[in-house]
Design a protein around this motif. Structure first.
Motif, PDB file in Angstrom:
ATOM      1  N   HIS A   1      10.127   2.712  -6.371  1.00 15.92           N
ATOM      2  CA  HIS A   1      10.683   3.504  -7.478  1.00 15.92           C
ATOM      3  C   HIS A   1      10.692   2.707  -8.779  1.00 15.92           C
ATOM      4  CE1 HIS A   1      13.846   5.407  -9.946  1.00 15.92           C
ATOM      5  NE2 HIS A   1      13.492   6.523  -9.337  1.00 15.92           N
ATOM      6  N   ASN A   2      10.129   3.326  -9.813  1.00 16.36           N
ATOM      7  CA  ASN A   2      10.086   2.725 -11.138  1.00 16.36           C
ATOM      8  C   ASN A   2      11.118   3.433 -12.007  1.00 16.36           C
ATOM      9  OD1 ASN A   2       9.443   1.796 -13.669  1.00 16.36           O
ATOM     10  ND2 ASN A   2       7.335   2.539 -13.690  1.00 16.36           N
ATOM     11  N   PRO A   3      12.177   2.786 -12.437  1.00 16.10           N
ATOM     12  CA  PRO A   3      12.356   1.348 -12.618  1.00 16.10           C
ATOM     13  C   PRO A   3      13.327   0.662 -11.649  1.00 16.10           C
ATOM     14  CG  PRO A   3      13.923   2.485 -14.009  1.00 16.10           C
ATOM     15  CD  PRO A   3      13.222   3.536 -13.185  1.00 16.10           C
ATOM     16  N   THR A   4      13.870   1.320 -10.653  1.00 16.93           N
ATOM     17  CA  THR A   4      15.007   0.700  -9.939  1.00 16.93           C
ATOM     18  C   THR A   4      14.600  -0.158  -8.751  1.00 16.93           C
ATOM     19  OG1 THR A   4      15.293   2.535  -8.399  1.00 16.93           O
ATOM     20  CG2 THR A   4      16.436   2.723 -10.515  1.00 16.93           C
ATOM     21  N   GLY A   5      13.391   0.053  -8.178  1.00 20.08           N
ATOM     22  CA  GLY A   5      13.005  -0.657  -6.964  1.00 20.08           C
ATOM     23  C   GLY A   5      13.741  -0.144  -5.726  1.00 20.08           C
ATOM     24  N   VAL A   6      14.534   0.923  -5.907  1.00 17.96           N
ATOM     25  CA  VAL A   6      15.319   1.471  -4.791  1.00 17.96           C
ATOM     26  C   VAL A   6      14.550   2.644  -4.183  1.00 17.96           C
ATOM     27  CG1 VAL A   6      17.441   2.718  -4.221  1.00 17.96           C
ATOM     28  CG2 VAL A   6      17.519   0.752  -5.777  1.00 17.96           C
ATOM     29  N   ASP A   7      14.206   2.536  -2.910  1.00 16.91           N
ATOM     30  CA  ASP A   7      13.414   3.581  -2.247  1.00 16.91           C
ATOM     31  C   ASP A   7      14.232   4.360  -1.230  1.00 16.91           C
ATOM     32  OD1 ASP A   7      11.155   3.109  -3.684  1.00 16.91           O
ATOM     33  OD2 ASP A   7      10.160   1.905  -2.154  1.00 16.91           O
ATOM     34  N   LEU A   8      13.711   5.515  -0.854  1.00 14.72           N
ATOM     35  CA  LEU A   8      14.354   6.327   0.181  1.00 14.72           C
ATOM     36  C   LEU A   8      13.984   5.770   1.553  1.00 14.72           C
ATOM     37  CD1 LEU A   8      13.681   9.991  -1.050  1.00 14.72           C
ATOM     38  CD2 LEU A   8      15.413   8.379  -1.809  1.00 14.72           C
ATOM     39  N   SER A   9      14.933   5.807   2.486  1.00 14.32           N
ATOM     40  CA  SER A   9      14.622   5.443   3.878  1.00 14.32           C
ATOM     41  C   SER A   9      13.968   6.653   4.544  1.00 14.32           C
ATOM     42  CB  SER A   9      15.910   5.083   4.622  1.00 14.32           C
ATOM     43  OG  SER A   9      16.698   6.259   4.743  1.00 14.32           O
ATOM     44  N   ALA A  10      13.429   6.433   5.748  1.00 19.37           N
ATOM     45  CA  ALA A  10      12.815   7.559   6.474  1.00 19.37           C
ATOM     46  C   ALA A  10      13.844   8.676   6.669  1.00 19.37           C
ATOM     47  CB  ALA A  10      12.274   7.077   7.811  1.00 19.37           C
ATOM     48  N   GLN A  11      15.083   8.282   6.913  1.00 19.90           N
ATOM     49  CA  GLN A  11      16.130   9.293   7.108  1.00 19.90           C
ATOM     50  C   GLN A  11      16.431  10.065   5.821  1.00 19.90           C
ATOM     51  OE1 GLN A  11      19.574   7.595   9.010  1.00 19.90           O
ATOM     52  NE2 GLN A  11      20.692   9.521   8.747  1.00 19.90           N
ATOM     53  N   ASP A  12      16.402   9.334   4.693  1.00 19.28           N
ATOM     54  CA  ASP A  12      16.612  10.011   3.396  1.00 19.28           C
ATOM     55  C   ASP A  12      15.503  11.024   3.130  1.00 19.28           C
ATOM     56  OD1 ASP A  12      18.829   8.366   2.874  1.00 19.28           O
ATOM     57  OD2 ASP A  12      17.572   6.827   1.940  1.00 19.28           O
ATOM     58  N   TRP A  13      14.254  10.617   3.433  1.00 23.01           N
ATOM     59  CA  TRP A  13      13.124  11.540   3.219  1.00 23.01           C
ATOM     60  C   TRP A  13      13.317  12.792   4.077  1.00 23.01           C
ATOM     61  CZ3 TRP A  13       9.762  11.560  -0.606  1.00 23.01           C
ATOM     62  CH2 TRP A  13       9.412  10.365  -1.247  1.00 23.01           C
ATOM     63  N   ALA A  14      13.761  12.577   5.320  1.00 20.61           N
ATOM     64  CA  ALA A  14      13.942  13.725   6.219  1.00 20.61           C
ATOM     65  C   ALA A  14      15.040  14.644   5.680  1.00 20.61           C
ATOM     66  CB  ALA A  14      14.288  13.235   7.626  1.00 20.61           C
TER      67      ALA A  14
ATOM     68  N   GLN B   1       1.296   2.526  -3.974  1.00 20.31           N
ATOM     69  CA  GLN B   1       1.099   2.498  -2.523  1.00 20.31           C
ATOM     70  C   GLN B   1       0.532   1.140  -2.111  1.00 20.31           C
ATOM     71  OE1 GLN B   1      -1.491   5.560  -0.982  1.00 20.31           O
ATOM     72  NE2 GLN B   1      -0.977   5.099   1.159  1.00 20.31           N
ATOM     73  N   GLY B   2       1.195   0.489  -1.163  1.00 20.98           N
ATOM     74  CA  GLY B   2       0.764  -0.834  -0.705  1.00 20.98           C
ATOM     75  C   GLY B   2       1.598  -1.964  -1.289  1.00 20.98           C
ATOM     76  N   PHE B   3       2.401  -1.676  -2.296  1.00 23.60           N
ATOM     77  CA  PHE B   3       3.221  -2.728  -2.917  1.00 23.60           C
ATOM     78  C   PHE B   3       4.614  -2.832  -2.299  1.00 23.60           C
ATOM     79  CE2 PHE B   3       1.519  -5.043  -6.524  1.00 23.60           C
ATOM     80  CZ  PHE B   3       0.290  -4.432  -6.679  1.00 23.60           C
ATOM     81  N   GLY B   4       4.997  -1.843  -1.482  1.00 17.72           N
ATOM     82  CA  GLY B   4       6.349  -1.850  -0.919  1.00 17.72           C
ATOM     83  C   GLY B   4       6.372  -2.527   0.438  1.00 17.72           C
ATOM     84  N   GLU B   5       6.116  -1.733   1.489  1.00 18.68           N
ATOM     85  CA  GLU B   5       6.118  -2.286   2.847  1.00 18.68           C
ATOM     86  C   GLU B   5       4.717  -2.361   3.425  1.00 18.68           C
ATOM     87  OE1 GLU B   5       8.967  -0.417   5.463  1.00 18.68           O
ATOM     88  OE2 GLU B   5      10.237   0.022   3.738  1.00 18.68           O
ATOM     89  N   GLY B   6       3.804  -1.566   2.893  1.00 16.27           N
ATOM     90  CA  GLY B   6       2.431  -1.519   3.409  1.00 16.27           C
ATOM     91  C   GLY B   6       1.870  -0.139   3.144  1.00 16.27           C
ATOM     92  N   LEU B   7       0.543  -0.003   3.255  1.00 16.24           N
ATOM     93  CA  LEU B   7      -0.108   1.251   2.851  1.00 16.24           C
ATOM     94  C   LEU B   7       0.451   2.476   3.569  1.00 16.24           C
ATOM     95  CD1 LEU B   7      -3.895   0.360   2.592  1.00 16.24           C
ATOM     96  CD2 LEU B   7      -2.368   1.082   0.740  1.00 16.24           C
ATOM     97  N   ASP B   8       0.563   2.392   4.906  1.00 17.99           N
ATOM     98  CA  ASP B   8       1.012   3.572   5.656  1.00 17.99           C
ATOM     99  C   ASP B   8       2.511   3.774   5.510  1.00 17.99           C
ATOM    100  OD1 ASP B   8      -1.449   4.483   6.627  1.00 17.99           O
ATOM    101  OD2 ASP B   8      -1.464   2.927   8.171  1.00 17.99           O
ATOM    102  N   ALA B   9       3.276   2.682   5.614  1.00 16.57           N
ATOM    103  CA  ALA B   9       4.733   2.811   5.501  1.00 16.57           C
ATOM    104  C   ALA B   9       5.107   3.393   4.131  1.00 16.57           C
ATOM    105  CB  ALA B   9       5.395   1.449   5.692  1.00 16.57           C
ATOM    106  N   ASP B  10       4.408   2.980   3.082  1.00 13.99           N
ATOM    107  CA  ASP B  10       4.740   3.459   1.731  1.00 13.99           C
ATOM    108  C   ASP B  10       4.464   4.948   1.560  1.00 13.99           C
ATOM    109  OD1 ASP B  10       5.456   0.893   1.175  1.00 13.99           O
ATOM    110  OD2 ASP B  10       3.765   0.432  -0.135  1.00 13.99           O
TER     111      ASP B  10
END
Ligand SMILES: Cc1ncc(COP(=O)(O)O)c(C=O)c1O
Length: 394
Positions: free
Chosen positions: A179-192, A212-221
């Motif tokens: 997330h730009n600008p906070t760096g705070v992302d949703l967890s899988a549960q938040d997305w659900a 995509q690819g800068f957070g946890e990895g291409l697929d995870a992101d």
């Protein structure tokens, strides 16, 4: 005719870039503009890109026009990169665009075509260009709570309460990852949970995927995006290859819509028509570089290795700054910087404190305290942290 044309206010990020370039101090630090920098402070052309470009130079025998949607191989490879087979291709319509910025703009124009003036819900802190792009298409941005500034984490309850108000015919803009600008992302549960909310209300998600690819990895992101696409009838997507392929100035992006099969052809033709109205054919070179890399196992492996290296460096920078801030301030107040994702974080600074850092220490960041973690040399983390601690003490 143009006698009364006012001079528009310079975009804050562009103004900051110019001020940094004009600063003659040799120990200045640029944490402003969102580009990746390596240990030498360079934003290099990626090795896989160089190799793909050499191949294109050798083999390309025409630069004649292509279709309004752009290179078919680019569209197919990007569909796989983003959606990973979460939905059948028969539900996906896409067009190339000049960068992620134009992808956002084209999707806004698409929304305006069917719902002029529609509400687009945007996280209260967001990429500074989202507001102007939404407004330029005549749409109405409405904020939803996002950052719990004290915890440096998601204001989950605030976000879900606000998004529960979104209705069918409205759009919810979400950052796919980093997330730009906070760096705070949703967890899988938040997305659900967001998916369930949207499923109930019928509001349409619009995912902006610029890192995509800068957070946890291409697929995870892409996990959140894929969950939405698999579960909901419609998902709008704008993606950029500026960061993960380092193709910033070549302008490579894609505007995509996942729709029910029956609407796919109308959607593809509409997106192509929107391209025709603004730039006609999307730039080809960068997209061809991307499809050459993604379509060749050897080049893809080279690219993945370099992308993994960039991600690791950003994570290392985050840990270095979090540790240095802990040491300099004697508190863990900014410890969340280490756990946040992607290029950006927001430091809890006032605009006056940000100005003081720039004027007294030559440290450049956005007016809201946004720092580019990918732009910092970890050996300067101590300098940044001591200066930040100084302005916080007043
Ligand atoms: C959230 C977000 N979306 C879209 C973009 C667009 O990137 P570009 O137009 O350079 O591909 C950016 C770039 O900073 C971004 O941060």
């Amino acid at each position: 005719m143009f006698e009364t044309l006012p001079t528009p206010k310079l975009d804050g990020i562009i103004g900051l870039m110019q001020a940094f370039a004009a600063d003659t101090r040799t120990d200045k630090i640029d944490l402003g503009v969102g580009v990746y920098r390596d240990a030498e402070g360079r934003t290099p052309v990626m090795r896989a890109v160089k190799q793909a470009e050499a191949r294109i130079l050798d083999t390309q025998d025409s630069k004649s026009y292509l279709s309004l949607a752009g290179d078919a191989a680019f569209l197919t490879e990007m569909e796989t990169l983003l959606l990973g087979g979460a939905v059948p291709s028969a539900r996906v319509a896409a067009v190339g665009t000049p960068g992620g910025t134009s992808a956002v703009r084209q999707i806004c124009e698409l929304i305006a075509k069917v719902r002029p003036g529609a509400t687009v819900w945007v996280s209260a802190q967001t990429w500074p260009n989202h507001g102007p792009l939404i407004a330029a298409a005549g749409l109405t941005a409405r904020p939803y709570r996002y950052l719990d500034a004290e915890a440096g984490a998601l204001d989950r309850a605030g976000m879900m309460t606000d998004l529960a108000q979104a209705q069918a015919g409205e759009v919810v803009l979400l950052h796919g990852c980093c997330h730009n600008p906070t760096g705070v992302d949703l967890s899988a549960q938040d997305w659900a949970e967001v998916a369930a909310l949207l499923e109930r209300s019928g509001a349409t998600p619009f995912v902006d995927m610029a890192y995509q690819g800068f957070g946890e990895g291409l697929d995870a992101d892409a996990g959140g995006l894929r969950h939405l696409a698999a579960r909901l009838p419609e998902v709008l997507i704008a993606a950029s290859c500026s960061k993960n392929f380092g193709l910033y100035r070549d302008r490579v992006g894609i505007a995509m819509a996942v729709v029910p099969d029956a609407q796919r052809d109308a959607m593809a033709a509409t997106l192509a028509g929107l391209n025709r109205q603004s730039f006609a054919f999307p730039p080809d070179h960068g997209g061809r570089v991307v499809s050459t890399i993604l379509g060749d196992p050897m080049l893809r492996a080279v690219w993945l290795e370099e992308l993994d290296g960039m991600r690791a460096r950003v994570q290392e920078n985050r840990r270095a700054l979090a540790n240095a801030l802990r040491e300099a301030t004697g508190s863990d107040r900014m410890g969340a910087v280490a756990a946040q994702q992607g290029m950006f974080s927001i430091l809890p600074l006032t605009e006056a404190q940000v100005t003081k850092l720039r004027e007294d220490h030559g440290i450049y960041m956005l007016w809201d305290g946004r720092v580019n973690m990918a732009g910092m040399d970890p050996s300067r983390a101590g300098d940044v942290a001591r200066a930040v601690a100084g302005v916080l003490r007043g």
